[in-house]
Write a protein that holds these residues in place. Structure first.
Motif: not given
Length: 331
Positions: A246-258, A283-284, A297-303, A315-321
């Motif tokens: 039902e989605a046009d886009l899916v946003v997923t993520g976790e604390g550390r992507v490796d 991916v965030v 998209l990394s919170l640490v890299a951005r903020y 931070c996550l809200t701002e990054l996604v927006a």
């Protein structure tokens, strides 16, 4: 209006999966889209949280022998959902710094399974990640052995597909084990790999997933459990594929992507299923490593690390927006 599915795992140490999903959804709405929250897990810590949380409690043996109050969930269909980390989790033991790898036990998980049977469960599902123990499930097996064969089906949601001895070699150091302790733990697991088929008729040595949770998965397999990929089990119960369609886009993520994010974990599994369904992805992450095979998209890299850890939800809200604003015409 485009619909975005917010389907993250937990951001370990900062946000639970439901909190992360809510923060992502807030960013989606801020960007002018509609959001559906679907926090996910892969059989590790936080699995019970995304499946509705506990509605029963039991006093069981903690990882280092102390009593702990652990939650479990009894569904309307009489399926009992158990998260091993709530009984013998590494967090309960005080993390790798305070854990005693040679003494840590899975006994409390067996006691939770026994409690679920006492509550009338017709099926039991155990999510096994995040434990302090590397006892090959012996603690749990010893509790349940007098009740064998178990009167109901037992399924184990594994967050890794490791073999039995990997529990010592690969994962015990993450639980605070020294090289000498790893050697001792491996010897114990080698002994159990001979004992389980002799006493219980099940060879767990090369069974995929048997090394999950310090070999707890292997111990439960020895008493008749089915080992299942944790993400598949969670996704099925939460009707993930239907929500994805039902989605046009899916946003997923976790604390550390490796690199490990793509070994049966939430991020990799969401991306695989989204690709198969033809759904775009974003991916965030709290942080990323160079080994990660995708751009996240990394919170640490951005903020910066200070704000990323102090205000992870905002931070996550701002990054996604911000990210969705740049994709506005592409959805």
């Amino acid at each position: 209006m485009a619909q975005v599915l917010a389907a993250p795992d937990k951001f370990r140490g900062t946000l639970t999966a439901p909190q992360a999903a809510a923060a992502i959804a807030a960013g989606v709405i801020r960007a002018g889209w509609t959001a559906v929250e679907l926090p996910l897990a892969d059989g590790g810590e936080g699995t019970l949280d995304v499946l509705g949380g506990g509605n029963q409690r039991a006093i069981v043996t903690g990882p280092l022998g102390e009593p702990v109050e652990a939650a479990l969930r009894l569904e309307d269909d009489d399926t009992a959902l158990i998260e091993a980390a709530l009984a013998c989790g590494l967090t309960i033991a005080g993390g790798p710094e305070r854990n005693d790898p040679l003494r840590a036990t899975s006994r409390g998980v067996g006691e939770l399974i026994h409690a679920a049977l006492a509550e009338g469960a017709d099926r039991i599902v155990v999510a096994v990640g995040g434990v302090a123990s590397t006892d090959g499930g012996l603690g749990a097996v010893e509790v349940l052995q007098p009740s064998l064969p178990l009167p109901v089906p037992l399924d184990v949601a594994c967050d890794v597909d490791a073999r039995f001895l990997d529990a010592a070699d690969v994962f015990a150091p993450q639980k605070g084990a020294t090289p000498e302790q790893v050697r001792i733990l491996r010897q114990r697991l080698e002994g159990l790999a001979q004992r389980y088929p002799a006493e219980l008729g099940v060879d767990v040595l090369d069974l995929p997933g048997a090394g999950a949770a310090g070999g707890l998965a292997g111990g439960l397999a020895a008493i008749g459990a089915r080992l299942l990929p944790g993400f598949d089990l969670v996704a099925s119960r939460l009707h993930f594929d239907e929500r994805l369609a039902e989605a046009d886009l899916v946003v997923t993520g976790e604390g550390r992507v490796d690199a490990t994010s793509f070994t049966g974990k939430v991020v990799g599994q969401v991306l695989d299923r989204a690709a198969a369904a033809g759904v775009e992805t974003l991916v965030v992450a709290g942080d990323t490593t160079p080994e990660a095979p995708i751009d996240a998209l990394s919170l640490v890299a951005r903020y910066g690390p200070e704000r990323a850890f102090a205000e992870p939800a905002e931070c996550l809200t701002e990054l996604v927006a911000t990210a969705l604003a740049t994709r506005r015409n592409g959805l």
